[in-house]
Design a protein around this motif. Structure first.
Motif, PDB file in Angstrom:
ATOM      1  N   ILE A  99       0.858  -1.190   0.000  1.00 39.40           N
ATOM      2  CA  ILE A  99       0.000   0.000   0.000  1.00 39.40           C
ATOM      3  C   ILE A  99       0.896   1.243   0.000  1.00 39.40           C
ATOM      4  N   ASP A 100       0.463   2.325  -0.665  1.00 39.08           N
ATOM      5  CA  ASP A 100       1.251   3.558  -0.694  1.00 39.08           C
ATOM      6  C   ASP A 100       1.127   4.297   0.637  1.00 39.08           C
ATOM      7  N   ALA A 101       2.175   5.034   0.964  1.00 38.45           N
ATOM      8  CA  ALA A 101       2.189   5.738   2.241  1.00 38.45           C
ATOM      9  C   ALA A 101       1.344   7.013   2.214  1.00 38.45           C
ATOM     10  N   ASP A 102       0.962   7.465   1.026  1.00 38.96           N
ATOM     11  CA  ASP A 102       0.302   8.769   0.936  1.00 38.96           C
ATOM     12  C   ASP A 102      -1.218   8.682   1.031  1.00 38.96           C
ATOM     13  N   LEU A 103      -1.729   7.516   1.435  1.00 34.99           N
ATOM     14  CA  LEU A 103      -3.170   7.297   1.628  1.00 34.99           C
ATOM     15  C   LEU A 103      -3.972   7.443   0.342  1.00 34.99           C
ATOM     16  N   GLN A 104      -3.302   7.281  -0.800  1.00 32.16           N
ATOM     17  CA  GLN A 104      -4.067   7.309  -2.052  1.00 32.16           C
ATOM     18  C   GLN A 104      -4.823   5.999  -2.225  1.00 32.16           C
ATOM     19  N   ASP A 105      -4.284   4.932  -1.671  1.00 28.82           N
ATOM     20  CA  ASP A 105      -4.997   3.670  -1.654  1.00 28.82           C
ATOM     21  C   ASP A 105      -5.790   3.659  -0.359  1.00 28.82           C
ATOM     22  N   GLU A 202     -12.333   4.045  -5.363  1.00 26.85           N
ATOM     23  CA  GLU A 202     -12.019   5.397  -5.840  1.00 26.85           C
ATOM     24  C   GLU A 202     -10.678   5.793  -5.267  1.00 26.85           C
ATOM     25  N   ARG A 203      -9.756   6.210  -6.110  1.00 23.98           N
ATOM     26  CA  ARG A 203      -8.442   6.607  -5.616  1.00 23.98           C
ATOM     27  C   ARG A 203      -8.491   8.039  -5.123  1.00 23.98           C
ATOM     28  N   ALA A 204      -8.020   8.239  -3.901  1.00 23.01           N
ATOM     29  CA  ALA A 204      -8.047   9.575  -3.298  1.00 23.01           C
ATOM     30  C   ALA A 204      -6.861  10.387  -3.783  1.00 23.01           C
ATOM     31  N   PRO A 205      -6.941  11.712  -3.696  1.00 26.33           N
ATOM     32  CA  PRO A 205      -5.721  12.484  -3.965  1.00 26.33           C
ATOM     33  C   PRO A 205      -4.719  12.275  -2.828  1.00 26.33           C
ATOM     34  N   ARG A 206      -3.461  12.570  -3.079  1.00 26.98           N
ATOM     35  CA  ARG A 206      -2.411  12.456  -2.081  1.00 26.98           C
ATOM     36  C   ARG A 206      -2.791  13.230  -0.811  1.00 26.98           C
ATOM     37  N   CYS A 207      -2.573  12.645   0.389  1.00 29.13           N
ATOM     38  CA  CYS A 207      -3.003  13.342   1.604  1.00 29.13           C
ATOM     39  C   CYS A 207      -2.028  14.455   1.973  1.00 29.13           C
TER      40      CYS A 207
HETATM   41 MG    MG Z   1       0.767   8.641  -4.549  1.00 27.74          MG
END
Ligand code: MG
Ligand code: UDP
Length: 337
Positions: A99-105, A202-207
């Motif tokens: 999982i990506d660290a930026d909460l996009q997933d 739905e993929r969120a934008p980078r947090c």
């Molecule tokens: Mg990202």
């Protein structure tokens, strides 16, 4: 670590590269969700991919307070694909979720992934329902890329699927057997096969923070994908060459006949030059394509490890930080279980 208590262990694999800003939010959101999944244990394997900010310090702090969080510090920035490989090698879980660290997933999807896994799926893919959060250019190039890749390669990679997915231990073990240095994870994930279930999200934008993938890095990743899974660009030169040779032969015959019938015709400097330049360019492109592959063969033949671990940090139950692997260990692909 053994699978005591019998309940299955989930491993979350998270690459961190200069994610200091997103780090706290990540753990705040992810840990409660993992805790809410009934009758499972979890570990979070954090890979510090040579961050130049205080990501490592923050990660070590977080791991001090929680024995379920482990930190693997790489010796430099090896790139996301290598960091993921490191995490997958280190993970001990019965199911592994990169999982990506930026909460996009969205971590909220994890219980759903686990549910499908419990029902017998070996791979649960999280597919983006739309690319609404991406820029127009990224959407356009991504769509074009999937089309090109899937038409050139026998191995079809599913569209709009990132690294966010759940993999059973059997899949992870299969993945660990793939020795290549050039790691196009999406392709490798698809290559191993296994029974797959797709879940939409739905993929969120980078947090917080900025994307680490510049245009150049994405271009290189795209080349990596195609050259790792298709040799069509190499073969095409045979066909392009044959067609051009055939045309040139016909033209040669035509000139000979015309000269015999109508005599010598001196002018023609412009056409000769343009044909010359055209074929010169074509040959250079062909050479370039061959070069791309040779470069990769060269890299693979050196047999260097995919990543180097500087240190591993893990809090033990007694509350003591252990630093394993003080000496840089040359762990590449060896199985560690
Ligand atoms: Mg990202
Ligand atoms: N990442 C990494 N090494 C790199 C680049 C990125 O470990 O060299 C990590 C990054 O910290 C993040 C994930 O890969 O957790 C995805 O990166 P990013 O969000 O920048 O990519 P994007 O979402 O824009 O494709």
């Amino acid at each position: 670590m053994s699978n005591y208590a019998g309940s299955p262990l989930l491993s979350l694999v998270v690459p961190f590269y200069n994610e200091s800003e997103a780090l706290d939010a990540f753990f705040m959101r992810v840990v409660p969700i993992l805790e809410s999944i009934s009758s499972t244990r979890f570990e979070i394997v954090c890979i510090n991919d040579g961050s130049s900010d205080d990501t490592l310090g923050k990660l070590v702090d977080v791991s001090r307070g929680d024995a379920r969080i482990r930190v693997i510090d790489l010796t430099r920035n090896f790139g996301k694909e290598a960091a993921l490989t490191a995490g997958i090698d280190e993970a001990l879980g019965d199911a592994v979720i990169p999982i990506d660290a930026d909460l996009q997933d969205p971590p909220e999807l994890i219980p759903t992934l686990v549910q499908h896994w419990r029902q017998g799926a070996e791979v649960v893919l999280a597919q983006r329902a739309s690319r609404a959060t991406d820029s127009f250019l990224k959407r356009l190039t991504a769509a074009a890329y999937y089309r090109v890749h899937n038409s050139l390669s026998d191995l079809k990679i599913p569209e709009n699927v990132g690294d966010f997915r759940l993999m059973d231990r059997a899949v992870v073990n299969a993945l660990k057997q793939l020795p290549e240095r050039h790691r196009f994870m999406k392709g490798l994930f698809a290559w191993v096969g296994f029974s797959t279930v797709v879940v939409q999200y739905e993929r969120a934008p980078r947090c917080a923070g900025k994307s680490k993938f510049s245009g150049r890095r994405l271009w290189n990743l795209a080349l990596e994908g195609i050259t790792s899974f298709s040799s069509v660009p190499l073969h095409t030169w045979t066909y392009i060459g044959s067609v051009i040779a055939a045309l040139a032969f016909c033209y040669g015959v035509y000139i000979v006949i015309r000269t015999l019938l109508l005599g010598v015709d001196v002018p023609g400097y412009a056409s000769v030059l343009s044909v010359l330049l055209f074929f010169g360019g074509l040959q250079l492109i062909g050479l370039g394509v061959v070069g791309e592959y040779i470069g990769r063969i060269y890299d693979e033949s050196k047999g260097r490890p995919i990543y180097l671990v500087r240190r591993r940090y893990q809090e033990h139950r007694e509350g003591r930080t252990v630093r394993k692997g003080k000496v840089i260990s040359l762990v590449a692909n060896e199985q560690r279980s």
